[in-house]
Design a protein around this motif. Structure first.
Motif, PDB file in Angstrom:
ATOM      1  N   LYS A  99       0.815  -1.208   0.000  1.00 40.21           N
ATOM      2  CA  LYS A  99       0.000   0.000   0.000  1.00 40.21           C
ATOM      3  C   LYS A  99       0.857   1.271   0.000  1.00 40.21           C
ATOM      4  O   LYS A  99       0.325   2.385   0.048  1.00 40.21           O
ATOM      5  CB  LYS A  99      -0.924   0.009   1.214  1.00 40.21           C
ATOM      6  N   LEU A 100       2.185   1.085  -0.048  1.00 37.08           N
ATOM      7  CA  LEU A 100       3.112   2.205  -0.043  1.00 37.08           C
ATOM      8  C   LEU A 100       3.927   2.156  -1.330  1.00 37.08           C
ATOM      9  O   LEU A 100       5.076   1.721  -1.346  1.00 37.08           O
ATOM     10  CB  LEU A 100       4.028   2.126   1.177  1.00 37.08           C
ATOM     11  N   PRO A 101       3.366   2.571  -2.448  1.00 40.88           N
ATOM     12  CA  PRO A 101       4.016   2.427  -3.755  1.00 40.88           C
ATOM     13  C   PRO A 101       5.324   3.198  -3.841  1.00 40.88           C
ATOM     14  O   PRO A 101       5.501   4.237  -3.209  1.00 40.88           O
ATOM     15  CB  PRO A 101       2.972   2.995  -4.729  1.00 40.88           C
ATOM     16  N   PRO A 122      15.549   0.297   0.631  1.00 45.46           N
ATOM     17  CA  PRO A 122      16.748   0.040  -0.172  1.00 45.46           C
ATOM     18  C   PRO A 122      16.562   0.259  -1.668  1.00 45.46           C
ATOM     19  O   PRO A 122      17.538   0.391  -2.396  1.00 45.46           O
ATOM     20  CB  PRO A 122      17.070  -1.428   0.129  1.00 45.46           C
ATOM     21  N   SER A 123      15.321   0.264  -2.131  1.00 46.78           N
ATOM     22  CA  SER A 123      15.087   0.454  -3.564  1.00 46.78           C
ATOM     23  C   SER A 123      14.046   1.547  -3.800  1.00 46.78           C
ATOM     24  O   SER A 123      13.168   1.420  -4.644  1.00 46.78           O
ATOM     25  CB  SER A 123      14.635  -0.859  -4.213  1.00 46.78           C
ATOM     26  N   SER A 124      14.160   2.628  -3.015  1.00 39.88           N
ATOM     27  CA  SER A 124      13.187   3.715  -3.107  1.00 39.88           C
ATOM     28  C   SER A 124      13.351   4.494  -4.407  1.00 39.88           C
ATOM     29  O   SER A 124      14.459   4.762  -4.854  1.00 39.88           O
ATOM     30  CB  SER A 124      13.344   4.675  -1.924  1.00 39.88           C
ATOM     31  N   ARG A 125      12.216   4.868  -4.993  1.00 40.91           N
ATOM     32  CA  ARG A 125      12.235   5.747  -6.161  1.00 40.91           C
ATOM     33  C   ARG A 125      12.131   7.212  -5.735  1.00 40.91           C
ATOM     34  O   ARG A 125      12.124   8.111  -6.563  1.00 40.91           O
ATOM     35  CB  ARG A 125      11.089   5.398  -7.103  1.00 40.91           C
ATOM     36  N   PHE A 130       3.169   9.302   4.266  1.00 43.12           N
ATOM     37  CA  PHE A 130       1.895   8.717   4.652  1.00 43.12           C
ATOM     38  C   PHE A 130       1.239   9.608   5.698  1.00 43.12           C
ATOM     39  O   PHE A 130       1.752   9.775   6.808  1.00 43.12           O
ATOM     40  CB  PHE A 130       2.098   7.305   5.198  1.00 43.12           C
ATOM     41  N   ASP A 131       0.119  10.208   5.326  1.00 41.31           N
ATOM     42  CA  ASP A 131      -0.661  11.059   6.232  1.00 41.31           C
ATOM     43  C   ASP A 131      -1.772  10.202   6.818  1.00 41.31           C
ATOM     44  O   ASP A 131      -2.758   9.904   6.142  1.00 41.31           O
ATOM     45  CB  ASP A 131      -1.238  12.249   5.466  1.00 41.31           C
ATOM     46  N   TYR A 132      -1.619   9.802   8.076  1.00 42.64           N
ATOM     47  CA  TYR A 132      -2.589   8.885   8.681  1.00 42.64           C
ATOM     48  C   TYR A 132      -3.973   9.523   8.805  1.00 42.64           C
ATOM     49  O   TYR A 132      -4.987   8.848   8.616  1.00 42.64           O
ATOM     50  CB  TYR A 132      -2.106   8.441  10.067  1.00 42.64           C
TER      51      TYR A 132
END
Length: 277
Positions: A99-101, A122-125, A130-132
């Protein structure tokens, strides 16, 4: 290990901790101390008593990498499979990494001034926010894949920009664009933000271990006296003393007004490898 200004007290497996790999330590606003134990869940020391949280208590998994608190007082954790928050009913609410693309596997997180959670892996674009309160997930593309698993913690400076630790240095997002910032060229292992707005970036460059302090446009490189491979953890106590854990070097402190770091006496109570403070 805990230092009260005079002596050290250590907690080991069997004293209350369930594992031997403590990857994050956090003291909340009530004075409770939380320990992320990778592979063993989460532990909390409250009023002299230990409490354990594992999958049986609702954690998404026991690969806990970081524990922190948002402005509303809620405790959050970063796990292998996602992030989770401990609600008012003492129940865990989980958010799977699917849920965190744009993130991949989450490794580190931080909180901005609005109370939203930023996450890196480690592989972040780019940066994932995330605003709860609105359940909104925003992805701010960096334009390339960057390993954000090298840094522990994500910080916000006094101008509102978000800083991430990466394998190539400190990357900064000002709300519209990214930059390699802070004059830090190397592996950045830790980010720590103090109450006065100073952001401390720690790790190593080609010359060895170092800490960089940034406040607005001012930048100070704090290196003299450090030895070892890389700074893996940094913090500042209320009296202004800086502390740094260095891989292969031990524990160092820098008193207010001092020009150099001082290595602390190597004692049994001080861990050989300091991952968090």
């Amino acid at each position: 290990s805990r230092y009260d200004g005079v002596s050290w007290q250590s907690y080991r497996r069997g004293d209350g901790l369930q594992g031997t790999s403590v990857t994050s330590v956090f003291s909340d606003r009530e004075g409770n101390v939380w320990f992320a134990q990778y592979g063993s869940g989460l532990a909390c020391l409250k009023n002299g008593h230990w409490f354990q949280y594992t999958e049986s208590e609702g954690l998404p998994d026991e690969g806990v990498r970081q524990v922190f608190q948002t402005k509303d007082g809620v405790i959050w954790v970063v796990c292998r499979s996602g992030i989770a928050r401990l609600n008012a009913e003492n129940q865990w609410q989980s958010y799977h990494r699917s849920k965190l693309p744009g993130l991949g596997e989450p490794y580190t997180a931080g909180v901005d001034a609005q109370g939203a959670v930023w996450i890196g892996g480690p592989s972040s674009r780019g940066g994932v926010r995330f605003d709860y309160s609105s359940r909104r997930v925003s992805v701010y593309e960096l334009g390339q894949t960057v390993d954000m698993s090298k840094g522990k913690g994500i910080g916000q400076d006094r101008d509102g920009a978000i800083w991430f630790g990466t394998g190539i240095g400190a990357v900064r997002f000002d709300g519209s664009s990214w930059s390699l910032a802070g004059g830090f060229r190397g592996v950045m292992s830790a980010v720590y933000g103090s109450e006065d707005g100073t952001l401390y970036l720690a790790g190593r460059d080609k010359e060895g271990p170092l800490v960089v302090a940034t406040l607005g446009l001012a930048r100070e490189e704090i290196r003299y006296g450090l030895s070892g491979e890389a700074v893996t953890a940094v913090t500042r106590t209320r009296d202004g003393t800086l502390w740094a854990g260095v891989k292969g070097g031990g524990l160092f402190r820098r008193n207010v007004g001092a020009g150099a770091w001082e290595v602390q006496e190597k004692r049994r109570e001080i861990p050989r490898r300091i991952l968090a403070m």
